[in-house]
Design a protein around this motif. Sequence first.
Motif, mmCIF file in Angstrom:
data_model
loop_
_atom_site.group_PDB
_atom_site.id
_atom_site.type_symbol
_atom_site.label_atom_id
_atom_site.label_comp_id
_atom_site.label_asym_id
_atom_site.label_seq_id
_atom_site.Cartn_x
_atom_site.Cartn_y
_atom_site.Cartn_z
ATOM 1 N N ARG A 167 0.839 -1.213 0.094
ATOM 2 C CA ARG A 167 0.034 0.239 -0.010
ATOM 3 C C ARG A 167 0.883 1.242 -0.114
ATOM 4 N NH1 ARG A 167 -2.269 -3.137 4.211
ATOM 5 N NH2 ARG A 167 -1.741 -1.470 5.674
ATOM 6 N N GLY A 168 2.110 1.118 -0.001
ATOM 7 C CA GLY A 168 2.968 2.334 0.018
ATOM 8 C C GLY A 168 3.320 2.875 1.353
ATOM 9 N N ASN A 169 2.759 2.338 2.544
ATOM 10 C CA ASN A 169 2.946 2.825 3.817
ATOM 11 C C ASN A 169 4.273 2.596 4.043
ATOM 12 O OD1 ASN A 169 2.645 3.749 6.226
ATOM 13 N ND2 ASN A 169 0.689 2.938 6.442
ATOM 14 N N ILE A 170 5.511 3.380 3.776
ATOM 15 C CA ILE A 170 6.925 2.904 4.387
ATOM 16 C C ILE A 170 7.208 3.504 5.487
ATOM 17 C CG2 ILE A 170 9.034 3.788 3.266
ATOM 18 C CD1 ILE A 170 7.385 2.260 1.502
ATOM 19 N N GLU A 171 6.445 4.183 5.956
ATOM 20 C CA GLU A 171 6.652 4.557 7.730
ATOM 21 C C GLU A 171 6.466 3.357 8.495
ATOM 22 O OE1 GLU A 171 4.847 7.901 10.628
ATOM 23 O OE2 GLU A 171 5.682 8.764 8.724
ATOM 24 N N ASN A 172 5.120 2.831 8.226
ATOM 25 C CA ASN A 172 4.933 1.573 9.175
ATOM 26 C C ASN A 172 5.736 0.482 8.745
ATOM 27 O OD1 ASN A 172 2.653 3.257 10.307
ATOM 28 N ND2 ASN A 172 1.027 2.305 9.003
ATOM 29 N N VAL A 173 6.186 0.384 7.567
ATOM 30 C CA VAL A 173 7.045 -0.877 7.167
ATOM 31 C C VAL A 173 8.269 -0.683 8.062
ATOM 32 C CG1 VAL A 173 8.236 -2.034 5.422
ATOM 33 C CG2 VAL A 173 5.934 -1.179 5.106
ATOM 34 N N CYS A 174 8.912 0.385 8.068
ATOM 35 C CA CYS A 174 10.141 0.692 8.630
ATOM 36 C C CYS A 174 10.064 0.323 10.298
ATOM 37 C CB CYS A 174 10.752 2.201 8.362
ATOM 38 S SG CYS A 174 11.127 2.481 6.777
ATOM 39 N N ALA A 175 9.046 1.040 10.783
ATOM 40 C CA ALA A 175 8.763 0.881 12.018
ATOM 41 C C ALA A 175 8.602 -0.732 12.429
ATOM 42 C CB ALA A 175 7.401 1.519 12.608
ATOM 43 N N VAL A 176 7.890 -1.423 11.880
ATOM 44 C CA VAL A 176 7.775 -2.789 12.154
ATOM 45 C C VAL A 176 9.179 -3.660 11.793
ATOM 46 C CG1 VAL A 176 6.469 -5.195 11.299
ATOM 47 C CG2 VAL A 176 5.230 -2.755 11.666
ATOM 48 N N LEU A 177 9.719 -3.307 10.956
ATOM 49 C CA LEU A 177 11.064 -3.994 10.592
ATOM 50 C C LEU A 177 11.787 -3.714 11.914
ATOM 51 C CD1 LEU A 177 11.833 -3.233 6.752
ATOM 52 C CD2 LEU A 177 11.182 -5.428 7.886
ATOM 53 N N ALA A 178 11.787 -2.626 12.557
ATOM 54 C CA ALA A 178 12.802 -2.103 13.418
ATOM 55 C C ALA A 178 12.373 -3.117 14.755
ATOM 56 C CB ALA A 178 12.859 -0.604 13.680
ATOM 57 N N GLU A 179 11.029 -3.401 14.985
ATOM 58 C CA GLU A 179 10.369 -3.884 15.963
ATOM 59 C C GLU A 179 10.832 -5.510 16.096
ATOM 60 O OE1 GLU A 179 6.260 -3.160 16.822
ATOM 61 O OE2 GLU A 179 6.659 -1.123 16.701
ATOM 62 N N CYS A 180 10.679 -5.840 14.641
ATOM 63 C CA CYS A 180 11.336 -7.461 14.452
ATOM 64 C C CYS A 180 12.728 -7.432 14.732
ATOM 65 C CB CYS A 180 11.176 -7.763 12.982
ATOM 66 S SG CYS A 180 9.144 -7.906 12.190
ATOM 67 N N GLN A 181 13.303 -6.635 14.469
ATOM 68 C CA GLN A 181 14.850 -6.613 14.839
ATOM 69 C C GLN A 181 15.162 -6.694 16.099
ATOM 70 O OE1 GLN A 181 17.489 -3.690 12.670
ATOM 71 N NE2 GLN A 181 19.210 -5.335 12.910
ATOM 72 N N GLN A 182 14.365 -5.739 17.117
ATOM 73 C CA GLN A 182 14.646 -5.665 18.360
ATOM 74 C C GLN A 182 13.983 -6.887 19.132
ATOM 75 O OE1 GLN A 182 12.206 -2.158 19.510
ATOM 76 N NE2 GLN A 182 13.749 -0.848 19.077
ATOM 77 N N CYS A 184 18.553 -10.767 11.538
ATOM 78 C CA CYS A 184 18.598 -9.134 11.599
ATOM 79 C C CYS A 184 19.476 -8.762 10.534
ATOM 80 C CB CYS A 184 19.571 -8.862 13.119
ATOM 81 S SG CYS A 184 18.541 -9.421 14.359
ATOM 82 N N GLU A 185 20.519 -9.183 9.830
ATOM 83 C CA GLU A 185 21.306 -8.562 9.128
ATOM 84 C C GLU A 185 20.353 -8.565 7.823
ATOM 85 O OE1 GLU A 185 23.719 -7.033 6.434
ATOM 86 O OE2 GLU A 185 24.144 -7.395 8.617
ATOM 87 N N MET A 186 19.228 -9.528 7.403
ATOM 88 C CA MET A 186 18.450 -9.555 6.361
ATOM 89 C C MET A 186 17.525 -8.483 6.577
ATOM 90 S SD MET A 186 17.918 -13.729 5.866
ATOM 91 C CE MET A 186 17.205 -13.620 4.290
ATOM 92 N N LEU A 187 17.034 -8.275 8.039
ATOM 93 C CA LEU A 187 16.018 -7.083 8.075
ATOM 94 C C LEU A 187 16.856 -5.766 7.773
ATOM 95 C CD1 LEU A 187 14.699 -8.072 11.484
ATOM 96 C CD2 LEU A 187 13.444 -7.663 9.539
ATOM 97 N N PHE A 188 17.843 -5.642 8.179
ATOM 98 C CA PHE A 188 18.664 -4.489 7.769
ATOM 99 C C PHE A 188 18.478 -4.132 6.293
ATOM 100 C CE2 PHE A 188 22.707 -1.985 6.854
ATOM 101 C CZ PHE A 188 22.479 -0.932 7.461
ATOM 102 N N GLN A 189 18.964 -5.113 5.612
ATOM 103 C CA GLN A 189 19.133 -5.206 3.907
ATOM 104 C C GLN A 189 17.849 -4.901 3.573
ATOM 105 O OE1 GLN A 189 20.789 -8.775 2.900
ATOM 106 N NE2 GLN A 189 22.816 -8.406 3.493
ATOM 107 N N ALA A 190 16.704 -5.484 4.052
ATOM 108 C CA ALA A 190 15.222 -5.027 3.512
ATOM 109 C C ALA A 190 14.937 -3.689 3.819
ATOM 110 C CB ALA A 190 14.328 -6.167 4.381
#
Length: 161
Positions: A42-57, A84-90
């Motif tokens: 849906r193009g909601n990049i801000e939410n995607v970034c937040a969830v990726l950061a939470e996944c890494q934590q 975690c490295e793959m999350l960073f790359q994503a």
Amino acid sequence: MRRGICLSGNGTGMRKKQKQKILEILDTLVAAHKAVKNAAGRGNIENVCAVLAECQQAAAAVGNSIEQSEGNGHPSVSCLEEYCEMLFQAYGALEEGRDMDEAFRGLEKQLARVEVAVKSGIPVRKEAVFFPYKASMWDSLESVYLALREDPEYDAYCVPI
């Protein structure tokens, strides 16, 4: 005796509830990937970034608790580090506007590897508690207690009443 579902351990194995809690967190990460995929579509990049950061934590917290329980160098921890490295790359691919499908497939495969490593590579410790109420009872319990005390899968305790 230790109680609760705290994720810390003593370096000699983990309790069943601790392992179950880790597996539940991994299931939550799988669900988070689906939410991230939908939000990215849906193009909601801000939410995607937040969830990726939470996944890494969450992955880092799981890795820390496994290290506390199983010691450094456990295979599941290295799988989590790779995740975690793959999350960073994503995250980087997302910022560059690249297609995320391949990154999501890789993350899902890596989480599956982590789950296998946790399920098969982390032994569950059991507790056995003996409550003799007469000294004469100890003759029949002692051999079982001593055998369990030597078994690496058990923590054996004797509590005279």
